[in-house]
Design a protein around this motif. Structure first.
Motif: not given
Length: 866
Positions: A420, A495, A493, A414, A431, A497, A418, A433
């Motif tokens: 987060a 993004s 949570s 990302v 990022s 990206g 930004a 997940s």
């Protein structure tokens, strides 16, 4: 005569074996499939097959049976040797092998097995080059699967599965071992363990060219052999994977279930499948009368092993350990003779038995693999995100992203600014997940700490309380973000990206030179590489030990300034290097600064490419020597010249600006004396671990520090005179243990942990760490007293006891004793400088967060000393 004798011995070993177990020596075979004897001139187990013959024989098999075997080269070693694997299955399966491979990729992505799905069994051999029998077992198994006729088991394996045989994971190490073995071989091999055939010259065949233990490199991915292997395993997504090893010749045979502790992200189902596979292996070895053990010694905790990493990827992966003959015959302490043929046979049998278990239960193994991967994608290991700040060690963060992507982990970028995790990221973030099929591997690598099971720790503390050694097999900490010096957050949570591609170049932040030149901020490993390559190319730069600011931009200590005036009016070469490396350069329009020193200040020193030598051979650790050379050559871009330890005393050391002495255990006294003189005459010595300790006392002392005894010990206790001793009363078990303890002993061995530090903000050797002190790796038992102000500088010291442990497990008394003690220290001697690290900063090549510390020692220090 030797070949005939060993051939008879090999055949005589197997009269009680079932037909399939002994068929690589006798049975009904297809005459069109070449035997090892036809290609190499010896039967399986008669001789140790050289690495070129291993590969050559696999090529002959593939040529003879192209409808049932495909040979794939997946890597090339540092020394140019190919690494190959064989894909073996029935004619029907091989006719649609690409579809089978694609189907396994679909299942690995979360799909369900279909009626035409075929599981893959991966059998790998010889990751340590001197663990020799497994590669010959691989050749025997490949021949057996292709040539055996009328064998129901072979037909079942080929029809129900795809078998992949990786016969030789470390060809450079095997070449080193076989060369030394055959050089000493006479008309008959000796079983005596003291003879040259069992006593390898330094560094031994275990390691690859850069002297890495390839069985510790699975997630670090520092070596080409491992990089190729990970890619190949991901191509096929095997449901079961075997890594066949050897151990000491007085042992028997080990196969799983593994020992405690297990990595917490290994599931109960996976542990139960180890039992299923183990029971069948046991039945085969029972029929042969081969003794074995399970659930001892070899655990499944550290994710860099050849069994733990694949298990965290979803496979049921296992380590097999055969007692090693380390040649053709070995005399055990009980008087028994262990032959090479036995080792080959045993690995042949156990890997064949593994393939059998999968072939007789294909649906079960496919379903379990699919369930493991699908449940991870559905959040079984967590449903949040890991977020890595790109403003902190940007190049290291990008490099880590690519290592993760190479392992099949989806990483996104990302671009900033930004937000987060409840905070802002001005330069963006990476990022990861946790909702993906590799989530359990992700958690194991990126979690701040992977805790050992409480009951296991309690058991180890109980053992230590009664003076028994602990049973922790390897390091307890490997948090990859901390090892790279990164800011890693975990939150609910973020993004996704743009996807990071494993082999994509790291984006450069390279500005064209201003009217004055450019600055290279001293911020990460990419900047170190750029400066190292620039020095090697003859580009002139100047390094500062004081921060400065220009035009609203702050430049940290260690920043290197390259001017047009110093480089004949052109910095095109530097810009080319920066773009290739992915490094950062900042344009400078003038030599004027807003705050801090100008270029003409004493705070700046002109750098030049250092000449670097390294002590090599007997007396130094091969692992430490190899990783140090790898980091300096492959990450810094600077050549290292090895000088044998036995030649140091007679070499002209003045040719070298820096001499590195990696962790050592028995450096010759003449070498120590010569190195002490070298420093006094103006050289820079960089010593790790035991080498530092060897220069901390005696006539050749370079460091005014001492290794400490165990907490509360007494290194100078005098023995009572005469034949009697004072009377004492022992009134408790604690009193008794104190009475029998050695007060001069060293602290208990630290299995390996990541520790927090503090740096000296004024010393140039700590440049690059003003904002965040490095997390360092520590193992062993070396704890040093601090240097006094009159002797030198404690450049990096351990944090306070309650803040010390960043990740892993540390004995309480070690934690209290290590607090505030030095990790990196420097002491002038004559016209030179001695720099020491209490523990190896290059260990396993994966502590790239320490790169700037080592670069300060080998790149900057020589210029400061001169």
């Amino acid at each position: 005569m030797i070949r005939h004798l060993l051939g008879l011995l090999a055949a005589a070993l197997m009269p009680a074996a079932p037909a399939s177990a002994q068929s690589f020596l006798e049975g009904t075979f297809d005459a069109d499939i070449p035997t090892l004897e036809q290609v190499a001139g010896h039967r399986s187990g008669e001789q140790i097959t050289r690495p070129d013959v291993v590969t050559g024989y696999m090529e002959e098999l593939a040529e003879a049976a192209p409808d049932r075997m495909r040979l794939v080269q997946y890597a090339t070693s540092w020394e140019g040797r190919p690494l190959v694997y064989a894909v073996i299955s029935s004619r029907e399966n091989m006719a649609r092998i690409d579809a089978i491979q694609a189907d396994m990729q679909r299942i690995a992505s979360g799909g369900a097995p279909g009626p035409d799905s075929v599981p893959v069994t991966w059998l790998s051999y010889g990751v340590h080059g001197n663990e020799i029998s497994s590669s010959d077992a691989a050749l025997a198994l490949a021949y057996h699967l292709l040539a055996a006729q009328g064998d129901e088991l072979v037909e079942t394996i080929l029809s129900q599965t795809v078998v992949i045989i990786d016969p030789m994971q470390n060809p450079d190490g095997r070449a080193r071992f076989t060369n030394s073995y055959y050089q000493q071989l006479g008309i008959a091999p000796s079983p005596n363990r003291a003879t040259a055939g069992h006593d390898e010259p330094w560094p031994g065949g275990r390691f690859n060219h850069y002297l890495f233990d390839l069985n510790r490199d699975w997630f670090a991915l520092t070596q080409p052999e491992t990089q190729g292997k990970i890619a190949a395993v991901r191509d096929w997504q095997p449901v079961v994977l075997v890594d066949a090893h050897e151990m000491g010749g007085d042992e028997t045979y080990f196969f799983p279930p593994s020992a405690d502790p297990f990595n917490p992200y290994i599931t109960a189902d996976q542990r139960q499948k180890q039992v299923v596979l183990g029971r069948n292996i046991a039945s085969w070895l029972d029929r042969l009368g081969v003794p074995y053990f399970t659930r001892e010694v070899f655990d499944a905790f550290y994710p860099g092993y050849g069994d733990t990493w694949p298990t965290l990827n979803g496979s049921i992966a296992m380590t097999f350990e055969q007692a090693s003959s380390r040649g053709l015959v070995w005399e055990r302490r009980n008087g028994e003779l262990l032959t090479y043929a036995e080792g080959v046979r045993n690995h042949f049998v156990t890997t064949l038995a593994t393939a059998e278990t999968v072939a007789r239960n294909p649906s079960m193994f496919l379903a379990d693999y699919a369930s493991y991967r699908r449940s991870a994608a559905d959040g079984a290991a967590g449903s949040g995100w890991f977020v890595i700040d790109l403003a902190d060690r940007r190049w290291n963060a990008e490099a880590l992203a690519r290592r993760l992507a190479h392992q099949g982990i989806a990483v996104g970028r990302v671009n900033g600014p930004a937000s987060a995790c409840g905070r802002s990221y001005p330069q963006g973030y990476l990022s990861v997940s946790m909702r993906q099929p590799t989530a359990r591997l992700i958690r194991s690598l990126l979690d701040e700490d992977i805790a050992l099971p409480a009951d296991f720790i309690e058991g180890q503390e109980d053992r230590r309380a009664i003076d028994l050694p602990h049973e922790i097999y390897d390091t307890t900490a490997w948090s990859v973000g901390q090892m790279s010096g990164l800011d890693v957050a975990q939150c609910s949570s973020a993004s996704a990206g743009t996807a990071v591609v494993a082999d994509s170049p790291i984006p450069a932040l390279a500005s064209a030179p201003g009217a004055f030149g450019v600055a290279v901020p001293w911020t990460d490993s990419g900047q170190v590489r750029l400066v190292g390559e620039a020095m090697k190319a003859g580009i002139v730069g100047r390094s500062t030990d004081t921060a400065f600011a220009v035009g609203g931009r702050d430049f940290p200590r260690g920043t290197v300034v390259f001017t047009l005036a110093d480089n004949d009016g052109s910095l095109d070469g530097l810009l080319t290097l920066a773009n290739a490396i992915g490094a950062e350069t900042v344009a400078l329009e003038s030599g004027w600064v807003d705050t801090g020193p100008n270029l003409g200040s004493d705070s700046f020193v002109r750098l030049s490419a250092p000449t670097i030598a390294m002590v090599w051979d007997d007396g130094v650790s091969p692992l430490s020597t190899g990783s140090a050379r790898y980091v300096i050559e492959q990450r810094f871009g600077l050549p290292v010249a090895p000088i044998r330890s036995g030649s140091i005393a007679r070499a002209d050391l003045s040719d070298w600006d820096v001499i590195v002495v990696a962790d050592s255990y028995d450096l010759p006294s003449a070498a120590r004396s010569a190195l002490a003189d070298y420093v006094s005459d103006g050289g820079v010595l960089v010593a790790f671990g035991g080498a530092l300790g060897s220069f901390a006392g005696g006539d050749d002392a370079l460091f005014s520090t001492r290794a400490e005894t165990v907490l509360g010990g007494d290194p100078e206790e005098e023995e009572a005179e005469g034949e009697t001793a004072p009377g004492t009363a022992i009134e408790s078990v604690d009193d008794y243990r104190n009475a029998i303890a050695d007060p001069t002993r060293r602290p208990d061995t630290l299995p390996g942990a990541l520790l927090n530090t503090e740096v000296d903000p004024e010393n140039f050797l700590a440049a690059g760490y003003d904002g965040s002190a490095p997390t360092v790796f520590a193992d062993g038992s070396l704890i040093l007293t601090p240097l006094s102000l009159t002797d030198g500088v404690n450049v990096v010291r351990y944090a306070a006891a309650d803040e010390l442990v960043a990740s892993g497990y540390v004995w309480d008394e070690n934690r209290r004793q290590m607090a505030f003690k030095p990790y990196m220290l420097a002491q002038p001697s004559g016209r030179g400088l001695a720099i020491g690290f209490a523990h190896d900063p290059t260990v396993r090549g994966y502590m790239d967060g320490l790169d700037m510390l080592l670069a300060n020692a080998v790149i900057v220090a020589p210029s400061r000393v001169r």
